[in-house]
Each structure stands twice: as structure tokens, then as C-alpha cells.
Design a protein around this motif. Structure first.
Motif, short mmCIF file in Angstrom:
data_model
loop_
_atom_site.label_atom_id
_atom_site.label_comp_id
_atom_site.label_asym_id
_atom_site.label_seq_id
_atom_site.Cartn_x
_atom_site.Cartn_y
_atom_site.Cartn_z
N ASP A 251 11.23 -29.39 -62.37
CA ASP A 251 9.92 -28.79 -62.65
C ASP A 251 9.09 -29.85 -63.37
O ASP A 251 9.50 -30.35 -64.43
CB ASP A 251 10.11 -27.55 -63.52
CG ASP A 251 8.84 -26.72 -63.62
OD1 ASP A 251 7.82 -27.16 -63.07
OD2 ASP A 251 8.88 -25.64 -64.22
N VAL A 252 7.96 -30.22 -62.82
CA VAL A 252 7.19 -31.37 -63.31
C VAL A 252 5.76 -30.97 -63.61
O VAL A 252 5.13 -30.24 -62.85
CB VAL A 252 7.18 -32.51 -62.26
CG1 VAL A 252 6.42 -33.73 -62.78
CG2 VAL A 252 8.60 -32.89 -61.88
N VAL A 253 5.26 -31.47 -64.73
CA VAL A 253 3.84 -31.35 -65.07
C VAL A 253 3.26 -32.75 -65.13
O VAL A 253 3.76 -33.61 -65.86
CB VAL A 253 3.65 -30.64 -66.43
CG1 VAL A 253 2.21 -30.80 -66.91
CG2 VAL A 253 4.01 -29.17 -66.33
N THR A 254 2.23 -33.02 -64.34
CA THR A 254 1.53 -34.30 -64.41
C THR A 254 0.22 -34.10 -65.17
O THR A 254 -0.49 -33.12 -64.95
CB THR A 254 1.23 -34.86 -63.02
OG1 THR A 254 0.43 -33.93 -62.30
CG2 THR A 254 2.51 -35.13 -62.26
N THR A 255 -0.07 -35.03 -66.03
CA THR A 255 -1.27 -34.91 -66.85
C THR A 255 -1.82 -36.30 -67.15
O THR A 255 -1.27 -37.30 -66.68
CB THR A 255 -0.95 -34.13 -68.15
OG1 THR A 255 -2.15 -33.92 -68.88
CG2 THR A 255 0.07 -34.86 -69.00
N HIS A 256 -2.91 -36.36 -67.91
CA HIS A 256 -3.56 -37.65 -68.16
C HIS A 256 -4.39 -37.56 -69.44
O HIS A 256 -4.67 -36.49 -69.94
CB HIS A 256 -4.47 -38.03 -66.98
CG HIS A 256 -5.61 -37.07 -66.79
ND1 HIS A 256 -5.47 -35.92 -66.06
CD2 HIS A 256 -6.89 -37.08 -67.23
CE1 HIS A 256 -6.61 -35.26 -66.05
NE2 HIS A 256 -7.50 -35.94 -66.77
#
Length: 442
Positions: A251-256
Motif C-alpha cells: 500500500d503506497v502513498v506518493t506525495t511531494h
């Protein structure tokens, strides 16, 4: 590696006519040897970037050079023209694969022509070939032809064969040295690594595979940050890492940063808009810290607490490099402000992509934002800042040359991420089997 491959191919060309004549082939044999070498080089150039895609390109380069040297040994010792022609073809395949692999590893498409490492490789190949053209025939002439009694058998040792054998030994020694220097998977056995690559997979040692699902990680996720200067490819590599993790069941969350939250988007507009004038360096630093505080509170920490893997494009180290080293503010003060803003949250892994500022800025689309528009001296200080941060905490950093091919960078990042991964099955999915890990963008 390129010198060894060029030596092997150049030695064949240097004495091919005489060697083919000694084997009874004449002009037809000479033409067959050169044709085999040319066709083999063409196949090698084509196959180099395409064969064994999951396999380390640097390992492949070293192995290709060693294989070319071994083919030259066969060519030097065997006195059957048909075998010699086939050995020459294989030598060409391995030498061509070595060249295309080396060029792929060293090529920087953003650098000006005169500064490209590929130009240096061409120079090395040309000089080595010219030296072999001059020296190998001299060795053949000095060695001469001799008939050896091998105890019941007779072996005609031609001067060209002796010269080719000397070149093969030199190429083999050089290839072995190059392989040791190039190997970026030390400790990983070669044969299982090759076998896995043949099946389109990256080999993971059993001890690492057994250690991956450690219960201590089950209640906490993993936080990975990507850092680097402008145009280094952070966003691309962060996205590729997230996709790779999802493919492996995480389960992955990509953010910046900045701008991952609603408040952050407003702060981002102020920080990056070129129309923003008169903003002091301290105010800029505090605005980034405010964005990061909201980012951690509403995105990163909740996801990590749920056991999710968070992949972020920039984090605290960007403030330390840009506002600390770039603007000249006290790095210790910026670190204290951000430690308070983030509650002391530190990434489990920071991937630093390094690239010369002039090359990175050329990659960016126009128009440039407020930070991108800073002077090259500013961006050079930022680069030195990132490097200093990585040297101060080497265990947390993976430092990569961002001018290398995208696929090669992704493989090295995947190798390092494997070392910190938790059990790929989140706690919630054990109770709700219909749940499938998803990738979420902010």
C-alpha cells in the motif's frame, strides 16, 4: 572494460590475414574472419541494452569483457578455421555488448558533446585498437612459428596464435579487474542472479527474503524521500519506485513538497511564483517549514502509522540544502525549526540524485519558477549542501549519479528499498481479503 574489449577485437583484426593463411584459409578465410567479427559486433551492439534487462548493467559489462577475452583464448589456441570463425563471431558479440552497455552506463544526454563520457570511451577504444594494430603483429613476428612435441602429439605454435594468446591474457586480466570495480551487487552470487534475470526477475538472497517480513515493522510503515537539485529526475524515480512497490503488493502513498495539502498549495504558490518579490530568506524558510508541518500532520504521519509506505518528492533535506547552503542561513537553526515542525520524523531512506546544475536546469521546461531562476552559483551551493548532508549520514542515504540511464537508477533504488521493506501484506488485508493495496497521490 572498454580497453580490454577493444584490445580483444583489435588483436583479431591486426593479424587476421596472416592467421587465416597459417590455418590454410587464404583470402577467403580472412574475409570470413572479418565478416564474423563485423556481424558479431552488430548483434552485440543491438543485444547489449536489451538482454537480461533485470540484470545489473555494470555486472553485464564486466562479464561481457571476460567472455570476449575467453573467446580470444579459443581463437588463439584452436587451429581449425571453422572454429576460429565462430569464436571470432562470439568475440564480436561480447565486445559489441560491452560497448553498448558501457555507453549506456556512462552516457549523459544532457551534457554538451565535448563533455560527454561517451566521447572519452570512444577515445579509449580508438587508442587501444591503434596500439593493438601496431604491437600485436610485432609480437607475432618476434614469437615466430615453432613445432612443439606434446608427448605423442605435435602442436604447431604459430606466431599469430602466440600474439593472440598474449592479447587474450591481458584482456582477461583487465576484464577481471574491471568486473571487480564495476560490480554493484557485491555479496550477491552471480549464477542465481543470472538465473533470475533469465526469468525476468531480480534475485533476492534467501536470507534477505526471509528477513523481509519482520514483525517489528508490522505496525509502522516506511518513509522514503527523494532529494536532489533541479532536473535530477526525483519525480520520475519516486513515481517508478511507487509503481514497483505497488506491483509487489504494498500500500503506497506518493506525495511531494511543497503543496501536498490545500494549505500547502497556497504556500507553494507564494514560494515558487516568480512574481513573489521581497520575500526574505528567513520568511522563505519558515513558509517551507509551515508547509512541511501541515504535510507531515495530514499526509505522511497518518499513512506511516497505518503501516503504509510513503514516497515523497522532497522533504527536510531540501530546506537544509536550499535555504541553508544555498541562501547561506545557519543550517543548525533550519534543522531545529524543521525538527519541531515535523515532530522529529526522519525518512527511513533518502535517495539523493546528483546532477551538475547546468545539466539539470537544461532538462526543465520553460518558464522557470522562482527557485529554478536562481543563479548557477546558488544551485552549485545547493548541490554541495546535499552532498555534505549525505556524507554526514551515509547509512540513511543512497547517492546516485542522475545522469545515468533511468532504468539503471531504478534498479539500484529497488535494491536498496528491498533492505527496509516490511511484510508486503498490511494488517488490514489479513482480515478483509477483498482489500487490494492501492497507490494514492496527493
Amino acid at each position: 572494460a572498454i580497453a580490454a574489449a577493444s584490445l580483444a577485437a583489435g588483436a583479431v583484426v591486426a593479424v587476421a590475414r596472416v592467421h587465416a593463411g597459417e590455418l590454410g584459409g587464404g583470402d577467403a578465410g580472412y574475409g570470413s574472419v572479418l565478416t564474423a567479427l563485423t556481424v558479431g559486433l552488430g548483434f552485440g551492439l543491438f543485444l547489449g541494452p536489451r538482454v537480461l534487462v533485470p540484470f545489473s548493467r555494470r555486472r553485464l559489462l564486466g562479464l561481457a569483457v571476460i567472455a570476449a577475452a575467453l573467446a580470444l583464448v579459443v581463437l588463439a589456441l584452436v587451429q581449425n578455421l571453422v572454429v576460429v570463425v565462430f569464436a571470432t563471431a562470439f568475440l564480436g558479440v561480447f565486445a559489441g555488448a560491452a560497448w553498448s552497455t558501457a555507453k549506456m552506463a556512462a552516457h549523459d544526454p544532457e551534457a554538451p558533446e565535448g563533455a560527454r563520457p561517451a566521447a572519452y570511451l570512444r577515445s579509449v577504444a580508438l587508442i587501444t585498437a591503434l596500439v593493438s594494430f601496431a604491437v600485436v603483429p610485432l609480437i607475432a613476428a618476434a614469437a615466430g612459428s615453432h613445432r612443439l612435441d606434446l608427448g605423442g602429439g605435435v602442436y604447431d605454435a604459430y606466431g599469430t596464435g602466440v600474439a593472440l594468446l598474449v592479447a587474450a591474457v591481458l584482456a582477461l586480466v583487465t576484464g577481471l579487474f574491471a568486473y571487480r570495480r564495476l560490480d554493484d551487487r557485491r555479496g550477491i552470487p552471480l549464477v542465481p542472479d543470472l538465473r533470475a534475470a533469465l526469468h525476468g526477475e531480480i534475485y533476492t538472497p534467501p536470507e534477505q527474503a526471509a528477513a523481509a517480513p519482520q514483525p517489528v515493522h508490522r505496525n509502522r510503515g516506511v518513509f522514503i524521500a527523494f532529494e536532489g537539485g533541479e532536473g535530477a529526475g526525483k519525480t520520475t524515480q519516486a513515481r517508478l519506485a511507487a509503481i514497483w512497490l505497488r506491483d509487489h503488493g504494498y500500500d503506497v502513498v506518493t506525495t511531494h513538497e511543497p503543496g501536498a495539502t490545500k494549505i500547502g498549495m497556497r504556500l507553494r504558490a507564494m514560494l515558487l511564483d516568480r512574481d513573489t518579490t521581497g520575500l526574505s530568506d528567513r520568511a522563505e524558510t519558515l513558509l517551507y517549514a509551515a508547509d512541511r508541518a501541515d504535510h507531515v500532520a495530514n499526509v505522511i504521519k497518518p499513512a506511516v502509522d497505518r503501516g503504509v509506505i510513503v514516497v515523497s518528492d522532497r522533504y527536510v533535506d531540501s530546506s537544509l540544502a536550499y535555504q541553508g547552503f544555498g541562501r547561506g542561513l545557519p543550517v543548525e537553526d533550519i534543522a531545529r525549526v524543521n525538527a519541531w515542525a515535523t515532530g522529529g520524523l526522519v525518512p527511513d531512506l533518502t535517495v539523493l540524485l546528483e546532477i551538475p546544475p547546468e545539466a539539470g536546469l537544461r532538462r526543465l521546461p520553460a518558464p522557470a519558477d522562482r527557485i529554478e531562476s536562481e543563479s548557477q552559483e546558488f544551485h552549485e551551493r545547493v548541490r554541495e549542501g546535499f552532498r555534505a548532508l549525505a556524507e554526514a549520514d551515509p547509512d540513511r542515504y543512497l547517492v546516485l549519479d542522475a545522469s545515468r540511464p533511468q532504468g539503471e537508477l531504478s534498479r539500484e533504488i529497488q535494491y536498496r528499498i528491498r533492505e527496509i521493506l516490511p511484510d508486503p501484506v498490511p494488517l488490514g488485508t489479513e482480515d478483509a481479503t477483498s482489500t487490494f493495496p492501492v497507490i494514492t497521490d496527493f
